[in-house]
Each structure stands twice: as structure tokens, then as C-alpha cells.
Enzyme design. Structure first.
Site, PDB file in Angstrom:
ATOM      1  N   PHE A 271       0.815  -1.228   0.000  1.00 15.60           N
ATOM      2  CA  PHE A 271       0.000   0.000   0.000  1.00 15.60           C
ATOM      3  C   PHE A 271       0.846   1.275   0.000  1.00 15.60           C
TER       4      PHE A 271
ATOM      5  N   ASP B  59      10.257  -6.787  -3.723  1.00 17.04           N
ATOM      6  CA  ASP B  59       9.022  -7.151  -3.011  1.00 17.04           C
ATOM      7  C   ASP B  59       8.765  -8.643  -3.212  1.00 17.04           C
ATOM      8  N   ALA B  60       8.396  -9.308  -2.116  1.00 19.53           N
ATOM      9  CA  ALA B  60       8.135 -10.750  -2.179  1.00 19.53           C
ATOM     10  C   ALA B  60       6.760 -11.043  -2.772  1.00 19.53           C
TER      11      ALA B  60
ATOM     12  N   THR C 229       3.824 -10.957  -1.413  1.00 18.00           N
ATOM     13  CA  THR C 229       3.012 -11.769  -0.499  1.00 18.00           C
ATOM     14  C   THR C 229       1.544 -11.483  -0.816  1.00 18.00           C
TER      15      THR C 229
ATOM     16  N   GLU D 191       5.431  -7.523   7.207  1.00 12.74           N
ATOM     17  CA  GLU D 191       4.082  -8.015   7.470  1.00 12.74           C
ATOM     18  C   GLU D 191       3.421  -6.949   8.338  1.00 12.74           C
TER      19      GLU D 191
ATOM     20  N   THR E 283       6.288   2.396  12.662  1.00 11.45           N
ATOM     21  CA  THR E 283       4.907   2.728  13.029  1.00 11.45           C
ATOM     22  C   THR E 283       4.827   3.299  14.438  1.00 11.45           C
ATOM     23  N   ASP E 284       3.775   4.066  14.683  1.00 12.31           N
ATOM     24  CA  ASP E 284       3.566   4.580  16.045  1.00 12.31           C
ATOM     25  C   ASP E 284       3.189   3.468  17.023  1.00 12.31           C
ATOM     26  N   GLU E 285       2.812   2.293  16.477  1.00 10.52           N
ATOM     27  CA  GLU E 285       2.385   1.204  17.375  1.00 10.52           C
ATOM     28  C   GLU E 285       3.525   0.700  18.253  1.00 10.52           C
TER      29      GLU E 285
ATOM     30  N   TYR F 185       2.805  -7.927  16.133  1.00  2.79           N
ATOM     31  CA  TYR F 185       3.223  -7.049  15.030  1.00  2.79           C
ATOM     32  C   TYR F 185       4.094  -5.909  15.546  1.00  2.79           C
TER      33      TYR F 185
ATOM     34  N   LYS G 239       8.123  -4.757  14.947  1.00  5.73           N
ATOM     35  CA  LYS G 239       8.523  -3.446  14.400  1.00  5.73           C
ATOM     36  C   LYS G 239       9.456  -2.744  15.393  1.00  5.73           C
TER      37      LYS G 239
ATOM     38  N   ASN H 197      -1.653   5.928  11.510  1.00  6.34           N
ATOM     39  CA  ASN H 197      -2.438   5.119  10.562  1.00  6.34           C
ATOM     40  C   ASN H 197      -2.642   5.817   9.226  1.00  6.34           C
TER      41      ASN H 197
HETATM   42  P1  NAD Z   1       1.362  -3.647   3.169  1.00  4.90           P
HETATM   43  O1  NAD Z   1       1.075  -4.882   3.955  1.00  4.90           O
HETATM   44  O2  NAD Z   1       0.292  -3.056   2.324  1.00  4.90           O
HETATM   45  O3  NAD Z   1       2.627  -3.910   2.204  1.00  4.90           O
HETATM   46  C1  NAD Z   1       3.766  -4.599   2.631  1.00  4.90           C
HETATM   47  C2  NAD Z   1       4.573  -4.985   1.399  1.00  4.90           C
HETATM   48  O4  NAD Z   1       5.768  -5.654   1.845  1.00  4.90           O
HETATM   49  C3  NAD Z   1       3.846  -5.946   0.460  1.00  4.90           C
HETATM   50  O5  NAD Z   1       4.017  -5.544  -0.880  1.00  4.90           O
HETATM   51  C4  NAD Z   1       4.517  -7.284   0.714  1.00  4.90           C
HETATM   52  O6  NAD Z   1       4.517  -8.137  -0.434  1.00  4.90           O
HETATM   53  C5  NAD Z   1       5.923  -6.851   1.074  1.00  4.90           C
HETATM   54  N1  NAD Z   1       6.625  -7.827   1.906  1.00  4.90           N
HETATM   55  C6  NAD Z   1       6.184  -8.426   3.047  1.00  4.90           C
HETATM   56  N2  NAD Z   1       7.102  -9.288   3.518  1.00  4.90           N
HETATM   57  C7  NAD Z   1       8.153  -9.220   2.658  1.00  4.90           C
HETATM   58  C8  NAD Z   1       9.411  -9.868   2.598  1.00  4.90           C
HETATM   59  N3  NAD Z   1       9.758 -10.775   3.527  1.00  4.90           N
HETATM   60  N4  NAD Z   1      10.249  -9.557   1.590  1.00  4.90           N
HETATM   61  C9  NAD Z   1       9.899  -8.646   0.646  1.00  4.90           C
HETATM   62  N5  NAD Z   1       8.711  -8.014   0.639  1.00  4.90           N
HETATM   63  C10 NAD Z   1       7.852  -8.304   1.630  1.00  4.90           C
HETATM   64  O7  NAD Z   1       1.922  -2.603   4.219  1.00  4.90           O
HETATM   65  P2  NAD Z   1       1.848  -1.000   4.265  1.00  4.90           P
HETATM   66  O8  NAD Z   1       0.621  -0.613   4.981  1.00  4.90           O
HETATM   67  O9  NAD Z   1       2.135  -0.458   2.931  1.00  4.90           O
HETATM   68  O10 NAD Z   1       3.082  -0.713   5.247  1.00  4.90           O
HETATM   69  C11 NAD Z   1       4.386  -0.458   4.728  1.00  4.90           C
HETATM   70  C12 NAD Z   1       5.319  -0.129   5.883  1.00  4.90           C
HETATM   71  O11 NAD Z   1       4.818   0.994   6.585  1.00  4.90           O
HETATM   72  C13 NAD Z   1       5.454  -1.252   6.918  1.00  4.90           C
HETATM   73  O12 NAD Z   1       6.793  -1.296   7.352  1.00  4.90           O
HETATM   74  C14 NAD Z   1       4.536  -0.811   8.049  1.00  4.90           C
HETATM   75  O13 NAD Z   1       4.972  -1.331   9.294  1.00  4.90           O
HETATM   76  C15 NAD Z   1       4.691   0.693   7.974  1.00  4.90           C
HETATM   77  N6  NAD Z   1       3.555   1.479   8.480  1.00  4.90           N
HETATM   78  C16 NAD Z   1       2.292   1.269   8.003  1.00  4.90           C
HETATM   79  C17 NAD Z   1       1.248   2.078   8.466  1.00  4.90           C
HETATM   80  C18 NAD Z   1      -0.171   1.913   7.956  1.00  4.90           C
HETATM   81  O14 NAD Z   1      -1.070   2.581   8.458  1.00  4.90           O
HETATM   82  N7  NAD Z   1      -0.430   1.100   6.946  1.00  4.90           N
HETATM   83  C19 NAD Z   1       1.503   3.074   9.410  1.00  4.90           C
HETATM   84  C20 NAD Z   1       2.805   3.256   9.870  1.00  4.90           C
HETATM   85  C21 NAD Z   1       3.822   2.462   9.389  1.00  4.90           C
HETATM   86  O1  TDX Z   2     -12.922  -4.575  10.462  1.00  3.49           O
HETATM   87  C1  TDX Z   2     -12.331  -3.888  11.282  1.00  3.49           C
HETATM   88  N1  TDX Z   2     -13.032  -3.254  12.249  1.00  3.49           N
HETATM   89  C2  TDX Z   2     -12.456  -2.471  13.203  1.00  3.49           C
HETATM   90  O2  TDX Z   2     -13.156  -1.915  14.058  1.00  3.49           O
HETATM   91  C3  TDX Z   2     -10.887  -3.705  11.252  1.00  3.49           C
HETATM   92  C4  TDX Z   2     -10.069  -4.385  10.194  1.00  3.49           C
HETATM   93  C5  TDX Z   2     -10.316  -2.896  12.204  1.00  3.49           C
HETATM   94  N2  TDX Z   2     -11.068  -2.300  13.159  1.00  3.49           N
HETATM   95  C6  TDX Z   2     -10.419  -1.382  14.131  1.00  3.49           C
HETATM   96  C7  TDX Z   2      -9.156  -1.889  14.791  1.00  3.49           C
HETATM   97  C8  TDX Z   2      -8.346  -0.618  14.991  1.00  3.49           C
HETATM   98  O3  TDX Z   2      -8.739   0.034  16.188  1.00  3.49           O
HETATM   99  O4  TDX Z   2     -10.009  -0.245  13.355  1.00  3.49           O
HETATM  100  C9  TDX Z   2      -8.755   0.267  13.817  1.00  3.49           C
HETATM  101  C10 TDX Z   2      -7.754   0.228  12.664  1.00  3.49           C
HETATM  102  O5  TDX Z   2      -7.470  -1.140  12.392  1.00  3.49           O
HETATM  103  P1  TDX Z   2      -6.378  -1.565  11.291  1.00  3.49           P
HETATM  104  O6  TDX Z   2      -6.747  -1.007   9.968  1.00  3.49           O
HETATM  105  O7  TDX Z   2      -6.200  -3.048  11.414  1.00  3.49           O
HETATM  106  O8  TDX Z   2      -5.097  -0.753  11.759  1.00  3.49           O
HETATM  107  P2  TDX Z   2      -4.198  -0.769  13.091  1.00  3.49           P
HETATM  108  O9  TDX Z   2      -4.348  -2.019  13.843  1.00  3.49           O
HETATM  109  O10 TDX Z   2      -4.469   0.514  13.812  1.00  3.49           O
HETATM  110  O11 TDX Z   2      -2.723  -0.759  12.420  1.00  3.49           O
HETATM  111  C11 TDX Z   2      -2.459   0.041  11.249  1.00  3.49           C
HETATM  112  O12 TDX Z   2      -1.798   1.234  11.580  1.00  3.49           O
HETATM  113  C12 TDX Z   2      -0.461   1.164  11.968  1.00  3.49           C
HETATM  114  C13 TDX Z   2      -1.648  -0.735  10.229  1.00  3.49           C
HETATM  115  O13 TDX Z   2      -2.322  -1.935   9.884  1.00  3.49           O
HETATM  116  C14 TDX Z   2      -0.272  -1.008  10.738  1.00  3.49           C
HETATM  117  O14 TDX Z   2       0.502  -1.691   9.778  1.00  3.49           O
HETATM  118  C15 TDX Z   2       0.375   0.303  11.063  1.00  3.49           C
HETATM  119  O15 TDX Z   2       1.626   0.077  11.636  1.00  3.49           O
END
Ligand code: NAD
Ligand code: TDX
Length: 331
Positions: free
Chosen positions: A11, A33-34, A36, A80, A120-122, A147, A151, A176
Site C-alpha cells: 500500500f 518485493d516478495a 506476499t 508483514e 509505526t507509532d504502534e 506485530y 517493528k 495510521n
Molecule cells: P502492506 O502490507 O500493504 O505492504 C507490505 C509490502 O511488503 C507488500 O508488498 C509485501 O509483499 C511486502 N513484503 C512483506 N514481507 C516481505 C518480505 N519478507 N520480503 C519482501 N517483501 C515483503 O503494508 P503498508 O501498509 O504499505 O506498510 C508499509 C510499511 O509501513 C510497513 O513497514 C509498516 O509497518 C509501515 N507502516 C504502516 C502504516 C499503515 O497505516 N499502513 C503506518 C505506519 C507504518
Molecule cells: O474490520 C475492522 N473493524 C475495526 O473496528 C478492522 C479491520 C479494524 N477495526 C479497528 C481496529 C483498529 O482500532 O479499526 C482500527 C484500525 O485497524 P487496522 O486497519 O487493522 O489498523 P491498526 O491495527 O491501527 O494498524 C495500522 O496502523 C499502523 C496498520 O495496519 C499497521 O501496519 C500500522 O503500523
């Protein structure tokens, strides 16, 4: 600049690659990218002729070594990322997030290449609902879930490689993200695509948990600002003052899509569900003169809804399986 982007088919990574190709034609992008379940070649289709996509794993040390040797900088997104999956099956999180980051660090150390690590802030755990408290770079790591523990472990490896080996690394911890190309397992796209496919949205517990939403374009503009002006060894917290509780976000989506405010189901809550995340982004804004642009959540959600409406070819084939998986867990 030759830039290696790990996780560039996911994403945030795909959005980063799109904006880099669009705004920085002098940057030559290689994605590792793997592919996945969370990564998709389709997400890179609009830029497929502008980049090189290498399908491979960040834990594959020889491959990582070769690609890093050919690069001037690395942005490390690959991980992941879904908390619910980590609760069910944490092993792959340890492998990809911890061992994968280790492989990247060893390669950049060998070749003297600069890396930006995406986190991530998590990693800071959760906060009480009191709005006065927010995460800063001084907040101690205190992860709650498998998770976030992986991280946080990766963040600590980066810090140690900077201190012990003088690796040139910056780090960022973001709140997020939402926007196009987000996997439909995640909260906002799950609810949007539930409505678009005639299903009812699913809220965990009462929906009082607070997340701090930022548009993915703003996260990525901050990453570029850090790549250009960040100080090695520093951790930057990225956020856009976007705190909302889950129930409010869901009700906003329902309203924007013309549905009744109560048109959703309460489902089983997440185990160990973090209560509130909130980033204080003032250090980043002041030190690197960065500011988010997409701060109107209603406008950002409207355009995100439009994107999912127009791109059901991208998410449609996944929907049945994702929902079947959730149904098994009562969610
Ligand atoms: P995502 O799950 O959408 O994408 C992750 C990508 O990494 C995928 O394309 C997957 O194929 C690839 N990947 C996973 N394992 C791999 C491996 N072993 N080798 C190579 N590629 C691999 O995740 P995202 O939401 O785009 O998050 C990207 C980064 O940002 C992550 O490090 C996540 O912790 C961080 N992050 C995400 C959020 C959020 O809200 N989505 C917020 C803060 C930080
Ligand atoms: O169906 C749902 N209903 C619901 O109430 C889902 C999927 C989630 N939730 C809640 C759980 C959380 O409080 O919504 C909030 C957001 O959930 P997620 O989208 O799973 O995000 P979160 O767990 O906050 O983590 C995300 O933000 C930080 C990303 O997935 C992480 O990769 C990132 O590091």
C-alpha cells in the site's frame, strides 16, 4: 539517484513509487518485493515501464546484498503489517520484520549505502483517551502486539547499527495511513468495500478506540523530506493531527456513501486492542519544514471511496476470501 524500495508493491510503498516516478524523474527506482498476499504487481501497473520490479524476499541475503550494492539509498517499507494476522500467526512477522531488517542493515553496512527505515507509532504502545498526551521521539518503546513487537525490534536494530557500525540511517514512525491501494483487510478499505459489495461494515467492540489518520501522500512527502534533509541516527514521528475514534470514522464513511448511521455490525473485539494512538508531529514540522496537505478527513475519505468505487478490478477478486477469513474469527 538509484533508489531501492523494499515493499514497493504494498500500500504505502506503491503510493511512494507512484509519486516518486511522477515528481522525481531523475530517481531510478528498483522495487524489491516478495509479492506476499499483501503485495500486488497490479498496484505498480501504472508505473511498470518506469521502474524495475524484483520479486524477492528481504531475508534473502545474497539478493539483498546485490541490490543494495547497486543502489545509492534504500527505503525499507517491506513488512508483514496486519495486527490481526500477527495475533493468529506471528512467525512470519518475526522473519520478515526482524530478520528482513537485519539483512537490509548488514547489506547497507557492507556497501556504505544510506537507508531510511519505515516504522509505526504502534511501537510506543497505546495511550489513554486523554487528548493531552501524544507520542514523541522520546516516548519509550512499549509494543503490545506481536506485530508492533517485531517493528520495535527492527527499530532497535537500526539504532544499534547506527551507533555500533556508523551506518547512515534515518527512521520514521508514522500513524495510521489511508488512501488508494490499501489492502481491504484494513479498517477503512474493509468498510468501504463491504458497503460497495452489499455487506455490512464490521466494527470491533464499541468503536471507542482512537487512531490518528494520515493520508498516504502526506506520509510519503514526509519520507522524501527526511531522505533529503534528515539527520542520520534521527527518528522522526510523522502524523497529521488526524485523531478520530473508529465509530466516528465508520459513521463518516456511511454518511459519505449514503447509508444510515447504524447500518453496521458490532463484531468480536481484537485481543489486546490498543486504545489510542496519537502522534505529536511538531518536531518534524519544525526541523524539516514539513506540513501535511490532506488534512481534511472528509475530503480524503471521499476521494478514497471514489478510488475503491472505480477500481473494483483491483480489490474485487480478494473480497470473498478476506471476508471468509474474518468470518472464521467472528469478525
Ligand atoms: P502492506 O502490507 O500493504 O505492504 C507490505 C509490502 O511488503 C507488500 O508488498 C509485501 O509483499 C511486502 N513484503 C512483506 N514481507 C516481505 C518480505 N519478507 N520480503 C519482501 N517483501 C515483503 O503494508 P503498508 O501498509 O504499505 O506498510 C508499509 C510499511 O509501513 C510497513 O513497514 C509498516 O509497518 C509501515 N507502516 C504502516 C502504516 C499503515 O497505516 N499502513 C503506518 C505506519 C507504518
Ligand atoms: O474490520 C475492522 N473493524 C475495526 O473496528 C478492522 C479491520 C479494524 N477495526 C479497528 C481496529 C483498529 O482500532 O479499526 C482500527 C484500525 O485497524 P487496522 O486497519 O487493522 O489498523 P491498526 O491495527 O491501527 O494498524 C495500522 O496502523 C499502523 C496498520 O495496519 C499497521 O501496519 C500500522 O503500523
Amino acid at each position: 539517484m538509484r533508489l531501492l524500495v523494499t515493499g514497493g508493491a504494498g500500500f504505502i510503498g506503491a503510493n511512494f513509487v507512484h509519486s516518486t516516478v511522477r515528481e522525481r524523474p531523475a530517481v531510478s527506482v528498483t522495487v524489491l518485493d516478495a509479492l506476499t498476499y499483501a503485495g500486488s504487481r497490479e498496484s505498480l501497473r501504472p508505473v511498470e515501464n518506469d521502474i524495475r520490479l524484483v520479486e524477492g524476499d528481504v531475508t534473502d541475503e545474497p539478493l539483498v546484498d546485490r541490490l543494495v550494492a547497486e543502489s545509492d539509498a534504500v527505503v525499507h517499507f517491506a513488512a508483514e503489517t496486519h495486527v490481526d494476522n500477527a495475533l493468529a500467526d506471528p512467525a512470519v512477522f518475526v522473519r520478515s520484520n526482524v530478520v528482513g531488517t537485519f539483512a537490509i542493515l548488514e547489506a547497507v553496512r557492507r556497501h556504505g549505502v544510506r537507508v531510511h527505515h519505515i516504522s509505526t507509532d504502534e511501537v510506543y504502545g497505546d495511550l489513554p483517551l486523554d487528548p493531552a498526551v501524544r507520542f514523541t521521539a522520546a516516548t519509550p518503546l512499549n509494543p503490545s502486539s506481536p506485530y508492533s513487537a517485531t517493528k520495535a525490534a527492527a527499530d532497535l536494530l537500526v539504532r544499534a547499527w547506527v551507533r555500533s557500525y556508523g551506518v547512515a540511517a534515518t527512521m520514521s514512525n508514522c500513524s495510521n495511513n489511508y488512501g488508494p491501494y490499501q489492502h481491504i483487510e484494513k479498517f477503512i478499505p474493509r468498510q468501504i468495500t463491504n458497503i460497495l459489495s452489499g455487506r455490512r461494515p464490521k466494527l470491533y467492540g464499541a468503536g471507542a478506540n482512537v487512531r490518528d489518520w494520515i493520508h498516504v501522500e502526506d506520509h510519503n512527502s514526509a519520507v522524501w523530506r527526511i531522505l533529503e534533509n534528515g539527520v542520520s541516527g534521527s527518528t522522526y514521528l510523522i502524523g497529521a493531527d488526524g485523531e478520530r475514534d473508529n465509530l466516528s470514522v465508520l459513521r463518516l464513511i456511511l454518511a459519505l456513501m449514503g447509508h444510515d448511521a447504524d447500518d453496521f455490525d458490532h463484531v468480536v473485539d481484537r485481543s489486546g486492542h490498543d486504545l489510542r494512538y496519537a502522534i505529536d508531529p511538531s518536531a518534524l514540522c519544525a526541523e524539516l519544514q514539513w506540513a501535511p496537505k490532506h488534512t481534511d478527513l472528509t475530503a480524503g475519505l471521499s476521494s478514497t471511496i471514489e478510488w475503491y468505487r472505480e477500481n473494483d478490478w483491483w480489490w474485487g477478486p480478494l473480497k470473498e476470501q478476506v471476508e471468509a477469513h474474518y468470518a472464521e474469527r467472528g469478525q
